[in-house]
Motif scaffolding. Structure first.
Motif, PDB file in Angstrom:
ATOM      1  N   GLN A  17       0.812  -1.200   0.000  1.00 44.10           N
ATOM      2  CA  GLN A  17       0.000   0.000   0.000  1.00 44.10           C
ATOM      3  C   GLN A  17       0.854   1.263   0.000  1.00 44.10           C
ATOM      4  O   GLN A  17       0.390   2.323   0.363  1.00 44.10           O
ATOM      5  N   SER A  18       2.099   1.196  -0.421  1.00 41.94           N
ATOM      6  CA  SER A  18       3.000   2.338  -0.356  1.00 41.94           C
ATOM      7  C   SER A  18       2.908   3.187  -1.628  1.00 41.94           C
ATOM      8  O   SER A  18       3.883   3.427  -2.295  1.00 41.94           O
ATOM      9  N   ASN A  19       1.718   3.613  -1.957  1.00 37.34           N
ATOM     10  CA  ASN A  19       1.465   4.521  -3.073  1.00 37.34           C
ATOM     11  C   ASN A  19       2.000   3.995  -4.399  1.00 37.34           C
ATOM     12  O   ASN A  19       2.585   4.719  -5.187  1.00 37.34           O
ATOM     13  N   GLY A  20       1.849   2.751  -4.669  1.00 40.29           N
ATOM     14  CA  GLY A  20       2.236   2.161  -5.935  1.00 40.29           C
ATOM     15  C   GLY A  20       3.716   1.839  -6.062  1.00 40.29           C
ATOM     16  O   GLY A  20       4.154   1.398  -7.115  1.00 40.29           O
ATOM     17  N   ALA A  21       4.507   2.073  -5.050  1.00 39.51           N
ATOM     18  CA  ALA A  21       5.934   1.788  -5.110  1.00 39.51           C
ATOM     19  C   ALA A  21       6.164   0.286  -4.987  1.00 39.51           C
ATOM     20  O   ALA A  21       5.488  -0.390  -4.224  1.00 39.51           O
ATOM     21  N   THR A  22       7.128  -0.197  -5.749  1.00 40.39           N
ATOM     22  CA  THR A  22       7.460  -1.613  -5.652  1.00 40.39           C
ATOM     23  C   THR A  22       8.445  -1.817  -4.508  1.00 40.39           C
ATOM     24  O   THR A  22       9.005  -0.858  -3.968  1.00 40.39           O
ATOM     25  N   THR A  23       8.653  -3.053  -4.159  1.00 37.64           N
ATOM     26  CA  THR A  23       9.607  -3.361  -3.089  1.00 37.64           C
ATOM     27  C   THR A  23      11.000  -2.856  -3.450  1.00 37.64           C
ATOM     28  O   THR A  23      11.713  -2.317  -2.607  1.00 37.64           O
ATOM     29  N   THR A  24      11.373  -2.986  -4.715  1.00 39.56           N
ATOM     30  CA  THR A  24      12.676  -2.504  -5.170  1.00 39.56           C
ATOM     31  C   THR A  24      12.793  -1.006  -4.972  1.00 39.56           C
ATOM     32  O   THR A  24      13.823  -0.507  -4.496  1.00 39.56           O
ATOM     33  N   ASP A  25      11.748  -0.262  -5.327  1.00 38.38           N
ATOM     34  CA  ASP A  25      11.765   1.193  -5.148  1.00 38.38           C
ATOM     35  C   ASP A  25      11.919   1.562  -3.679  1.00 38.38           C
ATOM     36  O   ASP A  25      12.655   2.479  -3.339  1.00 38.38           O
ATOM     37  N   VAL A  26      11.218   0.834  -2.828  1.00 32.59           N
ATOM     38  CA  VAL A  26      11.305   1.104  -1.392  1.00 32.59           C
ATOM     39  C   VAL A  26      12.709   0.813  -0.878  1.00 32.59           C
ATOM     40  O   VAL A  26      13.270   1.592  -0.103  1.00 32.59           O
ATOM     41  N   LEU A  27      13.303  -0.283  -1.336  1.00 31.52           N
ATOM     42  CA  LEU A  27      14.654  -0.624  -0.907  1.00 31.52           C
ATOM     43  C   LEU A  27      15.678   0.392  -1.416  1.00 31.52           C
ATOM     44  O   LEU A  27      16.612   0.764  -0.693  1.00 31.52           O
ATOM     45  N   ILE A  28      15.512   0.855  -2.645  1.00 33.71           N
ATOM     46  CA  ILE A  28      16.416   1.876  -3.192  1.00 33.71           C
ATOM     47  C   ILE A  28      16.308   3.154  -2.382  1.00 33.71           C
ATOM     48  O   ILE A  28      17.318   3.771  -2.032  1.00 33.71           O
ATOM     49  N   GLU A  29      15.089   3.568  -2.071  1.00 30.67           N
ATOM     50  CA  GLU A  29      14.895   4.782  -1.272  1.00 30.67           C
ATOM     51  C   GLU A  29      15.505   4.623   0.119  1.00 30.67           C
ATOM     52  O   GLU A  29      16.138   5.543   0.640  1.00 30.67           O
ATOM     53  N   HIS A  30      15.339   3.436   0.712  1.00 28.60           N
ATOM     54  CA  HIS A  30      15.930   3.173   2.033  1.00 28.60           C
ATOM     55  C   HIS A  30      17.449   3.283   1.966  1.00 28.60           C
ATOM     56  O   HIS A  30      18.076   3.881   2.832  1.00 28.60           O
ATOM     57  N   ARG A  31      18.059   2.715   0.913  1.00 23.07           N
ATOM     58  CA  ARG A  31      19.517   2.771   0.759  1.00 23.07           C
ATOM     59  C   ARG A  31      19.990   4.207   0.582  1.00 23.07           C
ATOM     60  O   ARG A  31      21.039   4.595   1.092  1.00 23.07           O
ATOM     61  N   ARG A  32      19.232   5.008  -0.142  1.00 26.79           N
ATOM     62  CA  ARG A  32      19.596   6.422  -0.317  1.00 26.79           C
ATOM     63  C   ARG A  32      19.572   7.156   1.018  1.00 26.79           C
ATOM     64  O   ARG A  32      20.437   7.995   1.293  1.00 26.79           O
ATOM     65  N   LYS A  33      18.584   6.855   1.838  1.00 32.09           N
ATOM     66  CA  LYS A  33      18.503   7.501   3.152  1.00 32.09           C
ATOM     67  C   LYS A  33      19.677   7.087   4.029  1.00 32.09           C
ATOM     68  O   LYS A  33      20.240   7.909   4.750  1.00 32.09           O
ATOM     69  N   ILE A  34      20.057   5.820   3.978  1.00 30.68           N
ATOM     70  CA  ILE A  34      21.198   5.331   4.749  1.00 30.68           C
ATOM     71  C   ILE A  34      22.481   6.009   4.273  1.00 30.68           C
ATOM     72  O   ILE A  34      23.300   6.449   5.080  1.00 30.68           O
ATOM     73  N   ALA A  35      22.652   6.123   2.946  1.00 29.32           N
ATOM     74  CA  ALA A  35      23.848   6.773   2.404  1.00 29.32           C
ATOM     75  C   ALA A  35      23.896   8.237   2.828  1.00 29.32           C
ATOM     76  O   ALA A  35      24.961   8.765   3.171  1.00 29.32           O
ATOM     77  N   ASP A  36      22.742   8.907   2.816  1.00 33.97           N
ATOM     78  CA  ASP A  36      22.690  10.306   3.243  1.00 33.97           C
ATOM     79  C   ASP A  36      23.051  10.421   4.719  1.00 33.97           C
ATOM     80  O   ASP A  36      23.795  11.316   5.112  1.00 33.97           O
ATOM     81  N   LEU A  37      22.549   9.510   5.528  1.00 30.34           N
ATOM     82  CA  LEU A  37      22.859   9.518   6.955  1.00 30.34           C
ATOM     83  C   LEU A  37      24.357   9.299   7.186  1.00 30.34           C
ATOM     84  O   LEU A  37      24.978   9.979   8.005  1.00 30.34           O
ATOM     85  N   GLU A  38      24.946   8.356   6.456  1.00 29.60           N
ATOM     86  CA  GLU A  38      26.383   8.093   6.600  1.00 29.60           C
ATOM     87  C   GLU A  38      27.199   9.324   6.205  1.00 29.60           C
ATOM     88  O   GLU A  38      28.191   9.650   6.852  1.00 29.60           O
ATOM     89  N   GLU A  39      26.771  10.029   5.153  1.00 29.60           N
ATOM     90  CA  GLU A  39      27.478  11.240   4.728  1.00 29.60           C
ATOM     91  C   GLU A  39      27.370  12.327   5.788  1.00 29.60           C
ATOM     92  O   GLU A  39      28.350  13.023   6.082  1.00 29.60           O
ATOM     93  N   ARG A  40      26.204  12.472   6.393  1.00 29.26           N
ATOM     94  CA  ARG A  40      26.037  13.480   7.440  1.00 29.26           C
ATOM     95  C   ARG A  40      26.877  13.153   8.664  1.00 29.26           C
ATOM     96  O   ARG A  40      27.450  14.043   9.303  1.00 29.26           O
ATOM     97  N   ILE A  41      26.976  11.861   9.012  1.00 30.23           N
ATOM     98  CA  ILE A  41      27.808  11.452  10.148  1.00 30.23           C
ATOM     99  C   ILE A  41      29.275  11.764   9.860  1.00 30.23           C
ATOM    100  O   ILE A  41      29.991  12.278  10.722  1.00 30.23           O
TER     101      ILE A  41
END
Length: 67
Positions: A17-41
């Motif tokens: 039910q994530s607004n039409g996003a596929t599991t792959t899209d969700v995983l890619i977005e999650h990885r981008r957030k993790i990479a952004d967090l690592e860069e900020r750290i």
């Protein structure tokens, strides 16, 4: 049914039910957030080194200047 457990402003919702996003899209977005967090750290660590290192370098330069 898999669940997407989000942090921050997002709400917890099932993957299907994530607004039409596929599991792959969700995983890619999650990885981008993790990479952004690592860069900020990394940036925060550099800021801390600069904050604590600058006075030491200035004092050392002043002491060595006299000799």
């Amino acid at each position: 049914m898999g669940w997407l457990i989000a942090t921050g402003r997002e709400m917890t919702q099932p993957l299907s039910q994530s607004n039409g996003a596929t599991t792959t899209d969700v995983l890619i977005e999650h990885r981008r957030k993790i990479a952004d967090l690592e860069e900020r750290i990394k940036n925060r660590r550099l800021q801390a080194i600069g904050l604590h290192g600058t006075p030491i370098v200035v004092i050392a330069a002043l002491l060595l200047w006299e000799f």
